[in-house]
Design a protein around this motif. Structure first.
Motif, short mmCIF file in Angstrom:
data_model
loop_
_atom_site.label_atom_id
_atom_site.label_comp_id
_atom_site.label_asym_id
_atom_site.label_seq_id
_atom_site.Cartn_x
_atom_site.Cartn_y
_atom_site.Cartn_z
N LEU A 1 0.82 -1.21 0.00
CA LEU A 1 0.00 0.00 0.00
C LEU A 1 0.86 1.26 0.00
O LEU A 1 0.50 2.27 -0.62
CB LEU A 1 -0.93 0.00 1.22
N VAL A 2 2.00 1.22 0.71
CA VAL A 2 2.92 2.36 0.70
C VAL A 2 3.40 2.63 -0.72
O VAL A 2 3.41 3.78 -1.18
CB VAL A 2 4.12 2.10 1.64
N VAL A 3 3.80 1.59 -1.42
CA VAL A 3 4.29 1.76 -2.79
C VAL A 3 3.18 2.29 -3.70
O VAL A 3 3.39 3.22 -4.48
CB VAL A 3 4.85 0.42 -3.33
N LEU A 4 2.00 1.71 -3.59
CA LEU A 4 0.88 2.18 -4.40
C LEU A 4 0.56 3.65 -4.10
O LEU A 4 0.23 4.42 -5.01
CB LEU A 4 -0.36 1.32 -4.14
N GLY A 5 0.68 4.03 -2.83
CA GLY A 5 0.34 5.38 -2.44
C GLY A 5 1.35 6.43 -2.84
O GLY A 5 1.09 7.63 -2.70
N HIS A 6 2.51 6.00 -3.34
CA HIS A 6 3.56 6.95 -3.74
C HIS A 6 3.58 7.22 -5.24
O HIS A 6 4.56 7.70 -5.77
CB HIS A 6 4.93 6.43 -3.28
N HIS A 7 2.47 6.93 -5.91
CA HIS A 7 2.39 7.13 -7.36
C HIS A 7 1.57 8.36 -7.74
O HIS A 7 1.07 8.44 -8.86
CB HIS A 7 1.75 5.91 -8.04
N TYR B 1 19.26 6.15 5.92
CA TYR B 1 18.38 7.30 5.70
C TYR B 1 19.18 8.49 5.18
O TYR B 1 18.79 9.16 4.21
CB TYR B 1 17.68 7.65 7.01
N ILE B 2 20.31 8.77 5.81
CA ILE B 2 21.14 9.91 5.41
C ILE B 2 21.74 9.68 4.03
O ILE B 2 21.74 10.59 3.18
CB ILE B 2 22.24 10.16 6.46
N ILE B 3 22.22 8.47 3.76
CA ILE B 3 22.84 8.17 2.46
C ILE B 3 21.82 8.36 1.33
O ILE B 3 22.07 9.07 0.35
CB ILE B 3 23.42 6.75 2.44
N VAL B 4 20.64 7.73 1.47
CA VAL B 4 19.62 7.84 0.42
C VAL B 4 19.11 9.28 0.33
O VAL B 4 18.89 9.80 -0.78
CB VAL B 4 18.45 6.86 0.70
N GLY B 5 18.97 9.95 1.46
CA GLY B 5 18.52 11.34 1.46
C GLY B 5 19.48 12.27 0.73
O GLY B 5 19.06 13.15 -0.03
N ALA C 1 13.77 14.11 -0.09
CA ALA C 1 13.51 12.69 0.22
C ALA C 1 12.38 12.61 1.22
O ALA C 1 12.44 11.87 2.20
CB ALA C 1 14.77 12.03 0.75
N ARG C 2 11.32 13.37 0.98
CA ARG C 2 10.24 13.49 1.96
C ARG C 2 9.57 12.16 2.25
O ARG C 2 9.00 11.98 3.33
CB ARG C 2 9.22 14.52 1.49
N TYR C 3 9.62 11.22 1.30
CA TYR C 3 8.98 9.93 1.52
C TYR C 3 9.67 9.10 2.59
O TYR C 3 9.14 8.10 3.08
CB TYR C 3 8.91 9.14 0.21
N LEU C 4 10.89 9.53 3.00
CA LEU C 4 11.64 8.79 4.01
C LEU C 4 11.29 9.19 5.44
O LEU C 4 11.93 8.74 6.39
CB LEU C 4 13.15 8.99 3.80
N TYR D 1 11.41 0.06 1.23
CA TYR D 1 11.02 1.42 1.62
C TYR D 1 12.10 2.43 1.23
O TYR D 1 11.79 3.53 0.78
CB TYR D 1 10.76 1.49 3.13
N LEU D 2 13.36 2.06 1.40
CA LEU D 2 14.46 2.97 1.07
C LEU D 2 14.52 3.28 -0.43
O LEU D 2 14.77 4.42 -0.82
CB LEU D 2 15.79 2.36 1.49
N LEU D 3 14.31 2.28 -1.27
CA LEU D 3 14.66 2.41 -2.68
C LEU D 3 13.49 2.47 -3.66
O LEU D 3 13.70 2.75 -4.84
CB LEU D 3 15.57 1.23 -3.08
N HIS D 4 12.26 2.25 -3.18
CA HIS D 4 11.17 2.09 -4.16
C HIS D 4 10.89 3.36 -4.96
O HIS D 4 10.52 3.28 -6.13
CB HIS D 4 9.89 1.62 -3.46
#
Length: 313
Positions: free
Chosen positions: A18-24, A84-88, A120-123, A263-266
């Motif tokens: 649901l998280v992935v679907l909700g980020h579209h 979190y910091i690296i991906v951000g 990277a607000r989704y994080l 969650y980090l990479l989707h």
């Protein structure tokens, strides 16, 4: 080590999907998706955070001194804060391409001060989990009425609209009660397992009725508040049913086991598929929304899972 609970894994797999679907939510997405997006966001993060609270408490081994507390926080910091910091920072670099250095510096600063203002607000969920982990031993080590005071304060805070995103204070106030609720259920899980399954069926029926009402008639503050609570036992009922279907069960358990890396990479995958479609000349319109949604969701789930499995080998 505590054994894994299949029903909880299935619930977490559903919540992650649901998280992935909700980020579209892009400008080209059609109206039906916008309604689905609104519906998903009424309950999926309370469900996700409830499960997180359950798992934190279920695997908790105790913290009895300041030295143990520092070690506990340090381990969680390495697991959550460093990725979190690296991906951000990578998101900030990509977003600041063609802009001045100040833009990049500001975006990096927002990762620490107000993650939902960053690129990277989704994080924000990972940021919030670090806060919850820091508080968890303080809550779990509180006994008697003090423990229920934590819960009462969190419950009273949850409907409040805090007018700031700084340090994600608004989301902390909204979601802390769900984290604590998951912890309470974990502490009483043996009792809950003995409860009649019919109570969760009632919750599922209520969830479906309220969901249909929201999808047809639009926003309703009372229903939205109720839906986030009813959704938890409702999805437990769903998990019990899916647990009897091996292929679906294995797929959702696999998603659950790789939840953090997904969650980090989707979002990279979701945005990447959109970019590839634009380059291909197909364009992104309401007519290509369904194949785009299906393809990017499948890849956003499977690619991070494959990367994580390869890394573990």
């Amino acid at each position: 080590m505590q054994h894994r609970i299949t029903a909880i894994d299935i619930m977490q797999g559903i919540a992650m999907l649901l998280v992935v679907l909700g980020h579209h939510l892009f400008p080209f997405m059609p109206e039906w998706y916008r309604r689905m997006y609104y519906w998903i966001y009424t309950f999926h993060m309370p469900l996700f955070i409830f499960i997180s609270g359950f798992l934190v408490r279920y695997s908790y081994k105790g913290v009895h001194s300041m030295a143990e507390y520092r070690s506990y926080v340090g381990r969680r910091f390495r697991k959550f804060a460093i990725p979190y910091i690296i991906v951000g920072v990578v998101c900030a670099l990509l977003a600041s391409s063609g802009k001045d250095v100040g833009w990049f510096v500001q975006s990096c600063a927002m990762l620490l001060v107000a993650p939902r203002y960053s690129d990277a607000r989704y994080l924000w969920y990972i940021y919030m989990m670090v806060v919850f982990y820091c508080l968890a031993p303080l809550v779990f080590n509180t006994r008697g009425k003090g423990r229920w005071a934590w819960y009462a304060v969190a419950l009273l805070m949850s409907p409040l609209a805090i007018p700031t995103k700084i340090l994600s204070a608004d989301y902390f106030v909204r979601f802390f009660v769900f984290f604590l609720s998951g912890a309470v259920v974990a502490e009483n899980y043996a009792l809950i397992k003995r409860m009649d399954v019919r109570w969760s069926i009632v919750a599922l029926v209520l969830f479906v009725v309220m969901s249909v009402w929201l999808l047809v008639y639009g926003p309703n503050a009372l229903l939205e508040y109720m839906l986030q609570w009813v959704g938890i036992p409702a999805f437990l009922c769903v998990a019990w049913v899916i647990g009897k279907i091996p292929l679906m069960c294995d797929g959702l358990v696999g998603i659950s086991k790789n939840c953090f890396v997904i969650y980090l990479l989707h979002m990279f995958v979701i945005q990447g598929v959109a970019a590839l479609l634009r380059l291909s000349g197909m364009g992104l319109t309401a007519y290509t929304a369904i194949p785009y949604l299906l393809l990017s969701t499948a890849l956003a789930i499977s690619i991070p899972m494959m990367m994580n499995i390869k890394r573990k080998r």
